[in-house]
Enzyme design. Structure first.
Site, PDB file in Angstrom:
ATOM      1  N   ASP A  79       0.851  -1.183   0.000  1.00 34.46           N
ATOM      2  CA  ASP A  79       0.000   0.000   0.000  1.00 34.46           C
ATOM      3  C   ASP A  79       0.897   1.247   0.000  1.00 34.46           C
ATOM      4  O   ASP A  79       1.783   1.355  -0.851  1.00 34.46           O
ATOM      5  CB  ASP A  79      -0.969  -0.071   1.187  1.00 34.46           C
ATOM      6  CG  ASP A  79      -1.970   1.061   1.235  1.00 34.46           C
ATOM      7  OD1 ASP A  79      -2.929   1.041   0.452  1.00 34.46           O
ATOM      8  OD2 ASP A  79      -1.788   1.969   2.065  1.00 34.46           O
ATOM      9  N   HIS A 114      -7.107  -6.385  -1.245  1.00 35.44           N
ATOM     10  CA  HIS A 114      -6.041  -5.401  -1.036  1.00 35.44           C
ATOM     11  C   HIS A 114      -4.963  -5.849  -0.055  1.00 35.44           C
ATOM     12  O   HIS A 114      -3.799  -5.493  -0.208  1.00 35.44           O
ATOM     13  CB  HIS A 114      -6.662  -4.102  -0.526  1.00 35.44           C
ATOM     14  CG  HIS A 114      -5.674  -3.003  -0.294  1.00 35.44           C
ATOM     15  ND1 HIS A 114      -4.955  -2.417  -1.316  1.00 35.44           N
ATOM     16  CD2 HIS A 114      -5.269  -2.376   0.859  1.00 35.44           C
ATOM     17  CE1 HIS A 114      -4.164  -1.472  -0.819  1.00 35.44           C
ATOM     18  NE2 HIS A 114      -4.329  -1.437   0.491  1.00 35.44           N
TER      19      HIS A 114
END
Length: 334
Positions: free
Chosen positions: A110, A309
């Protein structure tokens, strides 16, 4: 399906506080050998690497997971300017020095993926390879970020990055119920709990609403046990959210700071791992296609089917295998 247990693993790790330009960095260390620096994203902590630390240590590496500036026990300077990418890169380099090492492989997820890529770009003297998870590398340059993200919204919705810009606004939503908000945010971006494709997109905020309005209700994602959520929530309940959110508020400063590196590739050996159901990977598919130019040292790129994610937590066995194979193929450190 997620590949990890619901309960937090028992980790035989060493916690350290080391000096950094902001004051201190908290890190968690396991193993000995070549240094592998692990950098988390939003809204996480060193704990997001709990499944990688023991595996990397067993493979013969000194695995070190940090709390990024603004998180956990690391320093939380005031003001968004302190969270510019250049500052975070220097924190990473300071950790390498503080551990008595000359170089390291850096791996990030991320926002940590961006920190890893820019660490390799800006400090090639320290970082000899970069592993990027979820967010592909896109070189500096292009439109001003605040303008770009404003365009992603519309008359009835606002992109979450724009929503995060005003100091105090997102904090007012999150901090009254940190644990509940985190549970919803993690679920919204997880393969097994994310909203259906025809549901309102949780990356956007309806005008006059909150981000949480679009989170799915009900169960936790399979990778996130109640004990894991307690770890994350406990840290943010103690620190507040401003340090974490300030990374988003520094984007325009990054755009100014890094203008001299517009279009610059990362040339060191690199790795990319993304989730097929992760908006960060899907929306930036053009960046993945550009890897021959932007990551000329790319060793391998992998998109994990059925993964959201939180790749290293949703699919730890796959990520651990890909990481250790890539690390083993790297040239030895000088």
């Amino acid at each position: 399906m997620p590949q990890q247990p619901a309960a937090p693993p028992a980790l035989d790790v060493i916690h350290r506080l080391v000096p950094s330009p902001a004051g201190r960095v908290h890190l968690v260390e396991q193993g000995s050998g070549p240094l592998v620096l692990l950098v988390h994203g939003f809204p996480e902590s060193w704990y997001s690497w709990r499944h990688q630390l023991p595996v990397l240590a067993a493979a013969g590496y000194r695995a070190v997971a940090v709390d990024v500036r603004g998180y956990g026990r690391s320093s939380r300077p005031e003001g968004a300017d302190a969270y510019r990418m250049r500052e975070l890169v220097e924190d990473a380099a300071a950790v390498v020095r503080a551990l008595g090492e000359e170089s390291a492989v850096v791996v990030g997820h991320d926002w940590g993926s961006g920190i890893a890529a820019h660490s390799a770009l800006l400090r090639p003297d320290v970082f000899r390879a970069a592993g990027l998870l979820s967010v592909p590398y896109a070189p500096p340059g292009g439109p001003r970020p605040s303008d770009l993200f404003a365009e992603l919204g519309g008359g009835d919705a606002e992109f979450y990055v724009s929503y995060f810009q005003e100091p105090g606004r997102a904090e007012a939503e999150i901090e009254p119920d940190v644990r509940g908000w985190l549970a919803g945010f993690y679920a919204a971006l997880s393969a097994d709990t994310m909203p259906a494709p025809d549901a309102p997109d949780p990356h956007f905020v309806s005008r006059g609403g909150t981000l949480r309005d679009r989170f799915p209700g009900g169960r936790l994602p399979g990778w996130l046990g109640a004990g894991d959520l307690d770890v994350y929530a406990g840290e943010f309940e103690r620190t507040g959210m401003t340090g974490a959110l300030n990374r988003y508020r520094a984007l325009d400063r990054d755009w100014e700071d890094l203008a001299g590196h517009a279009g610059a590739p990362v040339r060191q050996p690199s790795l990319f791992i993304g989730g097929a159901l992760d908006a960060s990977t899907v929306w930036m598919s053009d960046a993945v296609k550009a890897f021959p130019d932007t990551l000329p040292g790319l060793v391998s790129s992998h998109i994990l089917d059925g993964c959201g994610h939180w790749v290293q937590q949703e699919r730890p066995e796959d990520v651990n295998r890909l990481l250790t194979e890539w690390l083993a193929a790297l040239p030895a450190a000088d």
